[in-house]
Design an enzyme around this catalytic site. Sequence first.
Site, short mmCIF file in Angstrom:
data_model
loop_
_atom_site.label_atom_id
_atom_site.label_comp_id
_atom_site.label_asym_id
_atom_site.label_seq_id
_atom_site.Cartn_x
_atom_site.Cartn_y
_atom_site.Cartn_z
CE LYS A 1 46.09 40.88 38.30
NZ LYS A 1 44.87 40.77 39.10
CE LYS B 1 49.13 40.89 41.00
NZ LYS B 1 47.74 40.63 41.09
C1 PBG Z 1 42.76 39.44 41.69
C2 PBG Z 1 44.20 39.46 42.06
C3 PBG Z 1 45.21 38.51 41.80
C4 PBG Z 1 46.34 38.95 42.45
C5 PBG Z 1 46.02 40.16 43.07
N1 PBG Z 1 44.70 40.46 42.79
C6 PBG Z 1 45.17 37.21 41.10
C7 PBG Z 1 44.92 37.13 39.66
O1 PBG Z 1 44.80 38.11 38.95
O2 PBG Z 1 44.82 35.99 39.23
C8 PBG Z 1 47.66 38.23 42.50
C9 PBG Z 1 48.50 38.53 43.69
C10 PBG Z 1 49.58 37.54 43.96
O3 PBG Z 1 49.86 36.62 43.19
O4 PBG Z 1 50.20 37.70 45.02
N2 PBG Z 1 42.45 39.60 40.36
#
Ligand code: PBG
Length: 325
Positions: free
Chosen positions: A196, A249
């Site tokens: 991520k 992601k």
């Molecule tokens: C929580 C999380 C996030 C997303 C999914 N889980 C945001 C982040 O890490 O700031 C992002 C999903 C999206 O942008 O659609 N940590």
Amino acid sequence: MSRHPAYRPRRLRRTEALRRLVRETRLAAADLVQPLFVVPGRGVERPVDAMPGVKQLSVDRAAEECRRLVDLGVSAVLLFGLPERKDAGGTAALDPEGVVPRALEAIRKAAPELLLITDVCLCAYTDHGHCGVLRDGAVDNDPTLAVLAETALTHARAGADMVAPSDMMDGRVGAIRRALDGAGFTELPIMSYAAKYASAFYGPFREAAESAPAFGDRRGYQMDPANAEEALREVALDIEEGADVVMVKPALPCLDVIRRVKDRFGWPVAAYQVSGEYAMVKAAAARGWLDEAAVVAESLTAIRRAGADVIITYFARDVARGLGR
Ligand code: PBG
């Protein structure tokens, strides 16, 4: 005599029937996961500005929406909860009467066939908006693990089918696996947000989940978009710690990473087409600059072609409607 080589690629492109016959990558509603944002209250449907078509839903409305999703052939939802109160420790995430546990119960009744995945993170539950507990202004990894594991257990006890830790703490998959196993949830799978990235494409999500960090950013725990080797190390760690599905992601900016993860590990791979990817398409389509349905189909096909088995996408419902069952 023809000077063309014997192979003429255009032969198989002449009609839709031919193209369909030899198509390598297919999209199916069954591969798609629809994220949902669940809020306290009843009868609430609050549109998210930067994500046209996406709404924060109260538990009752989320259950109705899930019934419709099942009827369209969508396999799964990914639940994000917005608590009544936030505090420094994100303790509302542990409340067995919290919004996610209540949503699990209501959706289970309304749509028993639907796979219920829960996002496990603290950023929507902490008053500072970071994904863990703080020490000296930074997220403290190891004390956060216990809270994440307890959050996952809270979801498991409320009937989650799969938990999806998105916090990017080191060691969290192992901590969650041990907690689940210790409580008898040995069969409950973990989908880890393994690679991520600290991405600017998450902007609109933070409005939807009300989870923007109050100070700083997430680069101290999410990955540097410049790195791909590191993504493979992250995925290797999560698999060692017990991840059943590994996620990359965001999706379209990371097609190379998706492909490398698939080739290297041969594990079920999920890709998250994130809020910013959604918002870009919606914004351009609203101006008539892009054909929304065509761009969505091409993007999702590209993500599948790169090696993703599962796609988490805010377009799941629309695409399923178009694909039929
Ligand atoms: C929580 C999380 C996030 C997303 C999914 N889980 C945001 C982040 O890490 O700031 C992002 C999903 C999206 O942008 O659609 N940590």
